[in-house]
Write a protein that holds these residues in place. Structure first.
Motif, PDB file in Angstrom:
ATOM      1  N   PRO A   1     -41.852 112.529  23.965  1.00  0.00           N
ATOM      2  CA  PRO A   1     -42.150 112.993  25.308  1.00  0.00           C
ATOM      3  C   PRO A   1     -41.660 112.059  26.418  1.00  0.00           C
ATOM      4  O   PRO A   1     -41.709 112.406  27.583  1.00  0.00           O
ATOM      5  N   VAL A   2     -41.207 110.854  26.075  1.00  0.00           N
ATOM      6  CA  VAL A   2     -40.935 109.838  27.100  1.00  0.00           C
ATOM      7  C   VAL A   2     -39.473 109.852  27.532  1.00  0.00           C
ATOM      8  O   VAL A   2     -38.570 109.899  26.695  1.00  0.00           O
TER       9      VAL A   2
ATOM     10  N   ASP B   1     -43.559 109.522  31.159  1.00  0.00           N
ATOM     11  CA  ASP B   1     -43.886 110.730  30.423  1.00  0.00           C
ATOM     12  C   ASP B   1     -44.099 111.812  31.479  1.00  0.00           C
ATOM     13  O   ASP B   1     -45.091 111.761  32.211  1.00  0.00           O
TER      14      ASP B   1
END
Length: 169
Positions: free
Chosen positions: A107-108, A125
């Motif tokens: 997700p980052v 994020d």
């Protein structure tokens, strides 16, 4: 009488120490791995110029040199002294004269300064940012003045820049 004063002083000092420990236990340092060139002296002017807040996310203590974090849980992580990116086809954006190479992860997202040495990296994020009502543009805008303390030696070029190159003979 002297013993009574000594006991009160000892009790006050003990209570103060417990208060400090209790307060520090509420805000542990964020564990961030230092970059390979974190000891580079060029990081220092940027680190002392970092904003106390990004949106509503407050700056927190970290446990490594040339690192910073905002929000609880951390919504933005910064590391100075990461590897300087070379020429790339990755997307690059310019915000307030700071060029950032963007690598979308899940997700980052990793954004690394381009054309500055040492390079600075931020990890965000997008889901956590959205939940905190902070846009990625706000993050880059809030960090621009501090990141600008590291002198630019190059900039991103795009397709339109390549089309305007002088023709060879």
């Amino acid at each position: 009488m002297h013993r009574k004063t000594l006991r009160r002083t000892t009790l006050a000092v003990s209570m103060a120490a417990v208060s400090v420990l209790a307060l520090s236990a509420c805000s542990p340092a964020v564990d961030v791995t230092a970059a390979t060139d974190a000891a580079n002296p060029a990081c220092a002017p940027m680190m002392v110029a970092l904003p106390d807040q990004i949106g509503d996310a407050a700056l927190r203590k970290t446990n490594s040199q040339a690192t910073a974090a905002w929000g609880e849980p951390s919504q933005v992580i910064l590391r100075c002294g990461v590897n300087v990116p070379g020429p790339t086809t990755d997307r690059c954006v310019s915000v307030n004269d700071i060029d950032w190479v963007i690598k979308e992860g899940d997700p980052v997202y990793t954004l690394t300064t381009f054309g500055r040495e040492p390079a600075t990296e931020i990890l965000i994020d997008p889901v956590k940012l959205e939940a905190a009502n902070i846009s990625s543009a706000t993050v880059l805008t809030e960090l621009a003045a501090a990141v600008g303390k590291i002198k630019a030696t190059g900039k991103c070029v795009g397709q339109e820049d390549l089309q305007n190159l002088p023709a060879g003979k």
